[in-house]
Scaffold this active site. Structure first.
Site, PDB file in Angstrom:
ATOM      1  N   ARG A 176       0.846  -1.206  -0.299  1.00  0.00           N
ATOM      2  CA  ARG A 176      -0.008  -0.068  -0.048  1.00  0.00           C
ATOM      3  C   ARG A 176       0.972   1.243   0.109  1.00  0.00           C
ATOM      4  O   ARG A 176       1.942   1.164   0.359  1.00  0.00           O
ATOM      5  CB  ARG A 176      -0.954   0.161   1.233  1.00  0.00           C
ATOM      6  CG  ARG A 176      -2.007  -0.919   1.350  1.00  0.00           C
ATOM      7  CD  ARG A 176      -2.552  -0.932   2.774  1.00  0.00           C
ATOM      8  NE  ARG A 176      -3.294  -2.093   2.642  1.00  0.00           N
ATOM      9  CZ  ARG A 176      -3.771  -2.801   4.043  1.00  0.00           C
ATOM     10  NH1 ARG A 176      -3.133  -2.344   5.138  1.00  0.00           N
ATOM     11  NH2 ARG A 176      -4.555  -3.799   4.014  1.00  0.00           N
ATOM     12  N   ARG A 269     -10.227   3.811   5.654  1.00  0.00           N
ATOM     13  CA  ARG A 269      -8.737   3.658   5.739  1.00  0.00           C
ATOM     14  C   ARG A 269      -8.380   4.017   3.901  1.00  0.00           C
ATOM     15  O   ARG A 269      -7.409   4.624   3.761  1.00  0.00           O
ATOM     16  CB  ARG A 269      -8.465   2.310   5.952  1.00  0.00           C
ATOM     17  CG  ARG A 269      -6.939   2.117   6.131  1.00  0.00           C
ATOM     18  CD  ARG A 269      -6.728   0.795   6.869  1.00  0.00           C
ATOM     19  NE  ARG A 269      -6.863  -0.444   6.025  1.00  0.00           N
ATOM     20  CZ  ARG A 269      -6.688  -1.581   6.024  1.00  0.00           C
ATOM     21  NH1 ARG A 269      -6.333  -1.882   7.476  1.00  0.00           N
ATOM     22  NH2 ARG A 269      -6.998  -2.635   5.307  1.00  0.00           N
ATOM     23  N   ARG A 280     -13.188  -8.798   1.780  1.00  0.00           N
ATOM     24  CA  ARG A 280     -12.654  -8.489   3.323  1.00  0.00           C
ATOM     25  C   ARG A 280     -13.949  -8.722   4.147  1.00  0.00           C
ATOM     26  O   ARG A 280     -13.880  -9.257   5.299  1.00  0.00           O
ATOM     27  CB  ARG A 280     -11.834  -7.184   3.429  1.00  0.00           C
ATOM     28  CG  ARG A 280     -10.508  -7.485   2.956  1.00  0.00           C
ATOM     29  CD  ARG A 280      -9.463  -6.337   2.727  1.00  0.00           C
ATOM     30  NE  ARG A 280      -8.308  -6.592   2.219  1.00  0.00           N
ATOM     31  CZ  ARG A 280      -7.060  -6.709   2.773  1.00  0.00           C
ATOM     32  NH1 ARG A 280      -7.295  -6.473   4.072  1.00  0.00           N
ATOM     33  NH2 ARG A 280      -6.035  -7.088   2.013  1.00  0.00           N
TER      34      ARG A 280
HETATM   35  N1  LIG Z   1      -1.420 -16.544   8.530  1.00  0.00           N
HETATM   36  C1  LIG Z   1      -1.077 -15.186   8.309  1.00  0.00           C
HETATM   37  N2  LIG Z   1      -1.577 -14.249   8.246  1.00  0.00           N
HETATM   38  C2  LIG Z   1      -1.093 -12.962   8.179  1.00  0.00           C
HETATM   39  C3  LIG Z   1       0.196 -12.727   7.960  1.00  0.00           C
HETATM   40  N3  LIG Z   1       0.628 -11.427   8.144  1.00  0.00           N
HETATM   41  C4  LIG Z   1      -0.509 -10.838   8.100  1.00  0.00           C
HETATM   42  N4  LIG Z   1      -1.671 -11.863   7.846  1.00  0.00           N
HETATM   43  C5  LIG Z   1      -2.930 -11.640   7.878  1.00  0.00           C
HETATM   44  O1  LIG Z   1      -3.593 -11.035   6.816  1.00  0.00           O
HETATM   45  C6  LIG Z   1      -4.693 -10.326   6.710  1.00  0.00           C
HETATM   46  C7  LIG Z   1      -4.614  -9.168   5.747  1.00  0.00           C
HETATM   47  O2  LIG Z   1      -3.580  -8.464   5.962  1.00  0.00           O
HETATM   48  P1  LIG Z   1      -3.451  -7.116   5.098  1.00  0.00           P
HETATM   49  O3  LIG Z   1      -3.578  -7.248   3.859  1.00  0.00           O
HETATM   50  O4  LIG Z   1      -2.247  -6.490   5.917  1.00  0.00           O
HETATM   51  O5  LIG Z   1      -4.635  -6.353   5.541  1.00  0.00           O
HETATM   52  P2  LIG Z   1      -5.378  -5.686   6.855  1.00  0.00           P
HETATM   53  O6  LIG Z   1      -5.600  -6.546   7.870  1.00  0.00           O
HETATM   54  O7  LIG Z   1      -6.595  -5.121   6.537  1.00  0.00           O
HETATM   55  O8  LIG Z   1      -4.191  -4.503   7.329  1.00  0.00           O
HETATM   56  C8  LIG Z   1      -5.008 -10.018   8.230  1.00  0.00           C
HETATM   57  O9  LIG Z   1      -5.712 -10.615   8.937  1.00  0.00           O
HETATM   58  C9  LIG Z   1      -3.572 -10.170   8.730  1.00  0.00           C
HETATM   59  O10 LIG Z   1      -3.572 -10.685  10.310  1.00  0.00           O
HETATM   60  C10 LIG Z   1       0.845 -13.905   8.046  1.00  0.00           C
HETATM   61  O11 LIG Z   1       2.322 -13.888   8.244  1.00  0.00           O
HETATM   62  N5  LIG Z   1       0.531 -15.078   8.439  1.00  0.00           N
HETATM   63  N1  LIG Z   2     -11.552   2.242  17.741  1.00  0.00           N
HETATM   64  C1  LIG Z   2     -11.308   2.805  16.437  1.00  0.00           C
HETATM   65  N2  LIG Z   2     -12.431   3.704  16.127  1.00  0.00           N
HETATM   66  C2  LIG Z   2     -12.303   4.196  15.043  1.00  0.00           C
HETATM   67  N3  LIG Z   2     -11.514   4.023  14.166  1.00  0.00           N
HETATM   68  C3  LIG Z   2     -10.501   2.983  14.156  1.00  0.00           C
HETATM   69  C4  LIG Z   2     -10.558   2.280  15.409  1.00  0.00           C
HETATM   70  N4  LIG Z   2      -9.435   1.591  15.421  1.00  0.00           N
HETATM   71  C5  LIG Z   2      -8.970   1.732  14.271  1.00  0.00           C
HETATM   72  N5  LIG Z   2      -9.353   2.580  13.537  1.00  0.00           N
HETATM   73  C6  LIG Z   2      -9.165   3.068  12.220  1.00  0.00           C
HETATM   74  O1  LIG Z   2      -9.387   1.834  11.269  1.00  0.00           O
HETATM   75  C7  LIG Z   2      -8.989   1.606  10.228  1.00  0.00           C
HETATM   76  C8  LIG Z   2      -8.386   0.222  10.217  1.00  0.00           C
HETATM   77  O2  LIG Z   2      -7.532   0.101  11.262  1.00  0.00           O
HETATM   78  P1  LIG Z   2      -6.380  -1.012  11.110  1.00  0.00           P
HETATM   79  O3  LIG Z   2      -5.438  -0.716  12.362  1.00  0.00           O
HETATM   80  O4  LIG Z   2      -5.787  -0.547   9.614  1.00  0.00           O
HETATM   81  O5  LIG Z   2      -7.106  -2.248  10.981  1.00  0.00           O
HETATM   82  P2  LIG Z   2      -6.345  -3.768  10.560  1.00  0.00           P
HETATM   83  O6  LIG Z   2      -4.738  -3.671  10.933  1.00  0.00           O
HETATM   84  O7  LIG Z   2      -6.959  -4.581  11.629  1.00  0.00           O
HETATM   85  O8  LIG Z   2      -6.748  -4.204   9.248  1.00  0.00           O
HETATM   86  C9  LIG Z   2      -7.524   2.604  10.263  1.00  0.00           C
HETATM   87  O9  LIG Z   2      -7.967   3.869   9.409  1.00  0.00           O
HETATM   88  C10 LIG Z   2      -7.820   3.108  11.864  1.00  0.00           C
HETATM   89  O10 LIG Z   2      -7.425   4.471  11.989  1.00  0.00           O
END
Ligand SMILES: Nc1nc2c(ncn2[C@@H]2O[C@H](COP(=O)(O)OP(=O)(O)O)[C@@H](O)[C@H]2O)c(=O)[nH]1
Ligand SMILES: Nc1ncnc2c1ncn2[C@@H]1O[C@H](COP(=O)(O)OP(=O)(O)O)[C@@H](O)[C@H]1O
Length: 388
Positions: A176, A269, A280
């Protein structure tokens, strides 16, 4: 597998013997016997001078084999003592090595090795470095996309930079805007990542939202070696794999206050296309169900108000305003260059030998060791017995 008798330290006789690969084992090689198998530790691994070699001789078939070696093992040195422990582990003590590199465990039939053997369909052994004292358990955080895992982890790492370290996963998804290679993820090519998975370099991996994600063994080792507590942000499938490994982690699942709020956060986001957001969200329902009912997670956090959720996270990690929070000191183990090793129950006696010896003895107490491959074996207690 039973425990080996005391005083079981076996160096190869005369030091020379030709193995099935036509490679001469040198006199610095060490072998131990477990059942019908001899594990020969020495030389280099597949010709790489940076990795200590491991070979297996099976008495029943009279055949040598070279197992897949998982984890970053010790660098080759002048000699080793090896001793069989319970639970399919061999203690390997390096002679004349740096203090942070002297005690190693070669797992030949631990639960982790058995699992990997099944997964990879080949013979597997795994290295785990021995460290003193008890580091805190690693933390696995799972939850649906957009729930706030990354935000909570970033807050924890910002407030306690010396205490927590992030396990940088590999992924085949595109970076990203703002994501840095090697910091947020190791962005990997699918074919390369699949080959590395086949080579046993990964603790776990899963296909999530149409991409491959995985935790390399090295990513966990790097954090543990820095003395920090390792945080893994992985999905439920990954958490399940880690649960069955010997990582001995704390498992936390983060839930959204509602599906509507989850959708709003994902949209706000602004990192995914509409199609990806829909995918998702579809996956989120199943993940939340699995997170709540699978028995993997001992803690469920609701991320409604961010500050409140962060406070709850710190509480369950045992961090409160009264407790000082520091990184874990990584203490080395200094061993004499020349020594003999004996074993009585859980205690390993290392007796200095050689001309200038003061006959001091070092005792390693392994009664409380925990953890193991992948990662470190913690909880070694060290005592020095001075000669009178
Ligand atoms: N099994 C596994 N899941 C992962 C790993 N790294 C990230 N994930 C999971 O993959 C999913 C997607 O991650 P990401 O593309 O960063 O999207 P986000 O969760 O929306 O920030 C999330 O549920 C993460 O917890 C990994 O090394 N192993
Ligand atoms: N408690 C909350 N209330 C409102 N917005 C939140 C909260 N926690 C996270 N966010 C926002 O929600 C979005 C997704 O959070 P993120 O940490 O990227 O989620 P994930 O890693 O689980 O995918 C981000 O823009 C973040 O700033």
């Amino acid at each position: 597998m039973g425990e080996a008798p005391a005083f079981f330290v076996d160096h190869l006789e005369n030091g020379h013997h030709t193995n099935g690969f036509g490679v001469k084992s040198e006199d610095r090689d060490t072998s131990v016997q477990i059942g019908d198998r001899s594990y020969v530790i020495g030389g280099s691994h597949e010709g790489n001078p940076l990795f200590l070699g491991v070979q297996i001789h099976d008495k029943t078939t009279n055949k040598w084999s070279s197992p897949t070696v998982l984890g970053t093992g010790p660098k080759p040195c002048k000699g080793y003592s090896a001793i069989v422990l319970k639970h399919g582990r061999i203690l390997v003590i390096k002679k004349g090595s740096a203090s942070d590199d002297s005690i190693w465990f070669l797992e030949v039939d631990s639960p982790f090795v058995r699992e990997q053997r099944k997964l990879l369909g080949k013979e597997v052994v795994a290295w785990s470095k021995g460290v003193r004292g008890n580091a805190e358990k690693p933390i696995v955080i799972s939850g649906p996309s957009g729930v706030g895992k990354g935000t909570l982890i970033a807050m924890l790492m910002k407030e306690f930079p010396s205490m927590f370290g992030f396990s940088v996963s590999h992924t085949t998804r595109s970076p990203r805007f703002m994501e840095k290679n090697g910091v947020h993820y190791h962005f990997a090519d699918k074919t390369v990542m699949e080959k590395e998975i086949n080579d046993g370099k990964f603790l776990e991996f899963a296909s999530v939202h149409g991409n491959l994600y995985g935790t390399s063994i090295e990513s966990v080792e790097v954090v543990t070696d820095s003395g920090k507590r390792c945080i893994l942000d992985i999905d439920v499938q990954g958490a399940r794999s880690v649960k069955s490994s010997s990582l001995d982690a704390i498992f936390i699942f983060v839930c959204p206050p509602s599906m509507k709020e989850l959708e709003d956060r994902l949209r706000a986001r602004g990192t995914e296309t509409e199609e990806q957001i829909q995918k998702r969200l579809r996956n989120a329902e199943a993940e939340i169900k699995a997170g709540k009912s699978s028995g993997i997670f001992e803690h469920i956090l609701y991320n409604d108000n961010l500050e409140e959720c962060y406070k709850n996270l710190k509480n369950l990690l045992g961090i409160n305003d009264d407790a000082p929070v520091n990184g874990v000191e990584v203490e080395g183990i200094n061993l004499p260059k020349e020594h003999t090793v004996t074993k009585i129950e859980d205690k390993i006696m290392i007796q200095e030998t050689g001309e200038a010896t003061k006959n001091n003895m070092i005792v390693l107490d392994l009664a409380s060791i925990n953890g193991g491959a992948p990662g470190r074996t913690r909880g070694i207690v060290l005592d020095t017995v001075k000669s009178s």
